[in-house]
Design a protein around this motif. Structure first.
Motif, mmCIF file in Angstrom:
data_model
loop_
_atom_site.group_PDB
_atom_site.id
_atom_site.type_symbol
_atom_site.label_atom_id
_atom_site.label_comp_id
_atom_site.label_asym_id
_atom_site.label_seq_id
_atom_site.Cartn_x
_atom_site.Cartn_y
_atom_site.Cartn_z
ATOM 1 N N GLY A 160 7.478 15.083 6.646
ATOM 2 C CA GLY A 160 8.643 15.854 7.048
ATOM 3 C C GLY A 160 9.830 14.992 7.445
ATOM 4 N N SER A 161 9.603 13.722 7.707
ATOM 5 C CA SER A 161 10.715 12.819 7.989
ATOM 6 C C SER A 161 10.758 11.768 6.894
ATOM 7 N N ILE A 162 11.871 11.095 6.768
ATOM 8 C CA ILE A 162 11.986 10.063 5.733
ATOM 9 C C ILE A 162 11.260 8.817 6.219
ATOM 10 N N PRO A 163 10.162 8.443 5.562
ATOM 11 C CA PRO A 163 9.396 7.284 6.029
ATOM 12 C C PRO A 163 10.064 5.962 5.635
ATOM 13 N N GLU A 164 9.793 4.951 6.426
ATOM 14 C CA GLU A 164 10.301 3.614 6.138
ATOM 15 C C GLU A 164 9.431 2.964 5.075
ATOM 16 N N LEU A 165 10.061 2.399 4.068
ATOM 17 C CA LEU A 165 9.348 1.703 3.003
ATOM 18 C C LEU A 165 9.544 0.203 3.186
ATOM 19 N N LYS A 166 8.471 -0.553 2.973
ATOM 20 C CA LYS A 166 8.529 -2.010 3.057
ATOM 21 C C LYS A 166 7.893 -2.601 1.808
ATOM 22 N N LYS A 167 8.330 -3.785 1.438
ATOM 23 C CA LYS A 167 7.740 -4.478 0.294
ATOM 24 C C LYS A 167 6.305 -4.854 0.670
ATOM 25 N N GLU A 168 5.342 -4.311 -0.077
ATOM 26 C CA GLU A 168 3.923 -4.502 0.228
ATOM 27 C C GLU A 168 3.147 -4.804 -1.048
ATOM 28 N N ASN A 169 2.003 -5.448 -0.874
ATOM 29 C CA ASN A 169 1.089 -5.702 -1.987
ATOM 30 C C ASN A 169 0.241 -4.440 -2.196
ATOM 31 N N ILE A 170 0.531 -3.714 -3.250
ATOM 32 C CA ILE A 170 -0.139 -2.438 -3.510
ATOM 33 C C ILE A 170 -1.625 -2.630 -3.811
ATOM 34 N N VAL A 171 -2.006 -3.804 -4.305
ATOM 35 C CA VAL A 171 -3.420 -4.074 -4.597
ATOM 36 C C VAL A 171 -4.215 -4.064 -3.292
ATOM 37 N N THR A 172 -3.704 -4.741 -2.269
ATOM 38 C CA THR A 172 -4.389 -4.800 -0.972
ATOM 39 C C THR A 172 -4.482 -3.415 -0.332
ATOM 40 N N ILE A 173 -3.385 -2.672 -0.350
ATOM 41 C CA ILE A 173 -3.347 -1.343 0.281
ATOM 42 C C ILE A 173 -4.336 -0.404 -0.429
#
Length: 188
Positions: free
Chosen positions: A37-50
């Protein structure tokens, strides 16, 4: 507090480690709800790890009659993510796959990068679905399960498409053969 007591009682570290993972997961779930419902903060992340973290968590808590497989074209693929919400989407797709297989079958998660995008697929050998449901399943309230509110895939679509500027869709599915969901996100 209870974890501290268990440590003092010299309980096996493996049990304490699993309890700590579950406590961390409860905190993550609470944080996810606060972000919808709120605009979440996006950060540069390694999608493989997540993705692997969500995959590992569910694999360790699922039926041993399910064969889990994880692969990635690279060890590090970076995209702009809200890790809690993206992790929730992956968990939702994996849980749906487990439900579709009735606790027995093959589940595969694959990550591939292209020059501009990263593609994540979640495939199962479950009950599948006819093509006419491919778009319907993302509508709020639509469910094929006896229990549930039909919100999981509609929230996943909102998280991927509205918050992360990506796409989520049914790549393919055949009744009694299984389903593959795909997510495409821009690279960071």
């Amino acid at each position: 507090g209870w974890i501290a007591i268990l440590k003092m009682e010299k309980v096996d570290d493996k049990y304490i480690e699993e309890i700590e993972k579950d406590v961390h997961r409860l905190n993550t779930i609470a944080n996810r709800f606060s972000k919808i419902g709120s605009i979440p903060e996006l950060k540069k992340e390694n999608i493989v790890t997540i993705t692997k973290t969500a995959f590992d968590y569910l694999e360790s808590r699922s039926s041993k009659q399910i064969s889990f497989s994880f692969s990635s074209s690279d060890k590090e693929i970076y995209t702009n993510l809200n890790t809690e919400l993206f992790g929730w989407v992956i968990e939702n797709l994996i849980k749906n796959a487990i439900d579709a297989m009735l606790g027995k079958g093959n589940l595969e998660v694959n990550i591939e990068s292209t020059p501009k995008k990263v593609k994540i697929t979640v495939s199962d050998s479950g009950k599948g679905m006819p093509k006419k449901l491919f778009k319907q399943i993302f509508k709020p309230g639509f469910t094929t399960k006896k229990r549930g509110w039909g919100l999981g895939l509609s929230l996943a679509k909102r998280i991927i498409e509205n918050y992360h500027s990506g796409k989520i869709f049914v790549k393919n599915s055949k009744p009694n053969e299984g389903t593959t969901f795909a997510i495409k996100l821009p690279l960071a």
